[in-house]
Design a protein around this motif. Sequence first.
Motif, short mmCIF file in Angstrom:
data_model
loop_
_atom_site.label_atom_id
_atom_site.label_comp_id
_atom_site.label_asym_id
_atom_site.label_seq_id
_atom_site.Cartn_x
_atom_site.Cartn_y
_atom_site.Cartn_z
N ARG A 282 1.04 -0.95 -0.36
CA ARG A 282 -0.47 -0.40 0.02
C ARG A 282 0.79 1.11 0.06
O ARG A 282 0.59 2.27 -0.59
N PHE A 283 1.51 1.53 0.96
CA PHE A 283 2.79 2.62 0.74
C PHE A 283 3.81 2.51 -0.25
O PHE A 283 3.64 3.70 -0.94
N LYS A 284 3.97 1.20 -1.23
CA LYS A 284 4.32 1.84 -2.70
C LYS A 284 3.29 2.63 -3.34
O LYS A 284 3.60 3.09 -4.39
N ALA A 285 2.27 1.51 -3.21
CA ALA A 285 0.95 2.56 -4.00
C ALA A 285 0.77 3.67 -3.77
O ALA A 285 0.72 4.43 -5.01
N LEU A 286 0.78 4.32 -2.32
CA LEU A 286 0.45 5.33 -2.35
C LEU A 286 2.00 6.56 -3.24
O LEU A 286 1.86 7.80 -2.92
N LEU A 287 2.84 5.69 -2.50
CA LEU A 287 4.86 6.58 -2.86
C LEU A 287 4.60 6.89 -4.78
O LEU A 287 4.61 7.63 -4.70
N VAL A 288 3.80 5.97 -5.58
CA VAL A 288 3.58 6.26 -6.45
C VAL A 288 2.43 7.84 -6.44
O VAL A 288 2.83 8.18 -7.54
N GLU A 289 1.39 7.31 -6.33
CA GLU A 289 0.44 8.69 -6.62
C GLU A 289 1.10 9.97 -6.10
O GLU A 289 0.78 11.10 -6.23
N TYR A 290 1.98 9.99 -5.17
CA TYR A 290 2.57 10.49 -3.88
C TYR A 290 3.40 11.85 -5.05
O TYR A 290 3.80 12.29 -5.24
N ASP A 291 4.25 10.68 -6.29
CA ASP A 291 4.99 11.56 -6.57
C ASP A 291 4.81 12.19 -8.21
O ASP A 291 4.67 13.31 -8.66
N LYS A 292 3.16 11.28 -7.73
CA LYS A 292 2.51 12.32 -9.27
C LYS A 292 1.55 13.93 -8.47
O LYS A 292 1.68 14.15 -9.67
N ALA A 293 0.76 13.69 -7.80
CA ALA A 293 0.32 14.92 -6.65
C ALA A 293 0.91 15.12 -5.36
O ALA A 293 -0.34 14.75 -4.65
N PRO A 294 1.76 15.20 -4.79
CA PRO A 294 2.27 15.24 -3.36
C PRO A 294 1.20 16.38 -2.65
O PRO A 294 0.86 15.30 -1.67
N GLU A 295 0.63 17.33 -3.05
CA GLU A 295 0.02 18.33 -1.95
C GLU A 295 -1.81 17.18 -2.17
O GLU A 295 -1.96 17.45 -0.90
N VAL A 296 -2.00 16.49 -2.99
CA VAL A 296 -3.02 16.26 -2.61
C VAL A 296 -2.82 14.65 -2.04
O VAL A 296 -3.84 14.53 -1.43
N THR A 297 -1.92 14.21 -2.48
CA THR A 297 -1.87 12.86 -1.91
C THR A 297 -1.90 13.28 -0.54
O THR A 297 -2.21 12.24 0.34
N ARG A 298 -0.58 14.81 0.38
CA ARG A 298 -0.42 14.45 1.23
C ARG A 298 -1.85 15.00 2.55
O ARG A 298 -2.50 14.39 3.31
N GLU A 299 -2.45 15.68 2.19
CA GLU A 299 -3.86 15.57 1.97
C GLU A 299 -5.01 14.81 2.28
O GLU A 299 -5.20 15.07 3.30
N ARG A 300 -4.44 13.95 1.33
CA ARG A 300 -5.81 12.49 1.84
C ARG A 300 -4.97 12.16 2.46
O ARG A 300 -6.15 11.38 3.25
N LEU A 301 -3.96 11.43 2.96
CA LEU A 301 -2.92 10.71 4.05
C LEU A 301 -3.41 11.51 5.38
O LEU A 301 -4.00 10.63 6.53
N TYR A 302 -3.69 12.74 5.96
CA TYR A 302 -4.05 13.58 6.90
C TYR A 302 -5.51 13.38 7.30
O TYR A 302 -6.51 12.88 8.08
#
Length: 343
Positions: A282-302
């Motif tokens: 799951r972390f690897k999948a998130l890392l891929v998404e985070y590389d694509k859109a860091p701000e959006v992914t960070r907000e979603r994780l929060y």
Amino acid sequence: MSWNPNDNDPWGRKNSPPDLDDAIKQLRKMFFSSNTGGGGSKGGGASFKFNFKFFTYLIMGLLVLYVFLGVRIVNEADRLIVLTLGKYNRVLGPGLQFHFPVIEEIYAEENVSKIRTFVLPTNMLTRDENIVDIELNVQYTISDLIKYSLNVEDPEITIRQATESALRHVVGENNMDNLLTSGAAAISSGILLRLEEYLDIYDAGISVQQVNIEQRQPPSEVIDSFRDVVAAREDKERLRNEAEKYALSIVPQARGEAQRQLQDAEAYKQKVIAVAEGEADRFKALLVEYDKAPEVTRERLYIDALEDVLSSSTKVMIDVEGGNNLLYLPLDQLIKKQEEDDE
């Protein structure tokens, strides 16, 4: 007055008892005759007269008596030892048998199938120097009548003495506790074997069938104390058996419990490994998404983190921006009221 004054019977014979003197005279006439004068003896005395008929009857009578004395009827289980002039000749079996009296002698007559029994009460000294009272029962049969009758003078005394010797030897090799408890059967077997060895040496023609120890006990002076010792030993054996029984029941249970815990640990291990691998994926999948859109992914994780935290909390304190007051949300009361309204 008698009708016959001459005391004669109707046939003309005298009606009186025989005279003893007349009988003796008749007997003398059978063997002797009177010679008077002539060519006889000078004194005119009595001479012997041979009567062949009487002599024949006498010989036949003696012969019949001899045969009668020599006839024997032997029972099915009996055997007879015959000696001829003091020397062994033969054994007579069952049925109608004949032997020659005077020349031959019936030396012994025994029942060869009978089981003979005697009891030997005695006291013996054990290996640990204790005296024990023993009553031994011995059963034996005649295996060879010739040896039984001719090789030993008194077979009963012989087997008694041999039994006492075998008993003394075997008991002297064992402790008192072994004799009085579980070792009696083995001791009986040992006595039987040694007794057979002695009888073979004596060549007595005796076969020992069984040896039983009927009674075995210490002397009467110490029997009460020994009974206490035996009772204590029995209690020891009972407790030992109970402990072994408990061990046999608890050990399999403990082994089963240990096996279950091993299986649980193995399952927990596999579970942790699977969860860790899932989190890593799951972390690897998130890392891929985070590389694509860091701000959006960070907000979603929060937001996901807040959702996880608040979903398990019943009270929430909210800090109002630009003020000193805190907003309190009683979520537990709100949830409870909502459930009541739904009902």
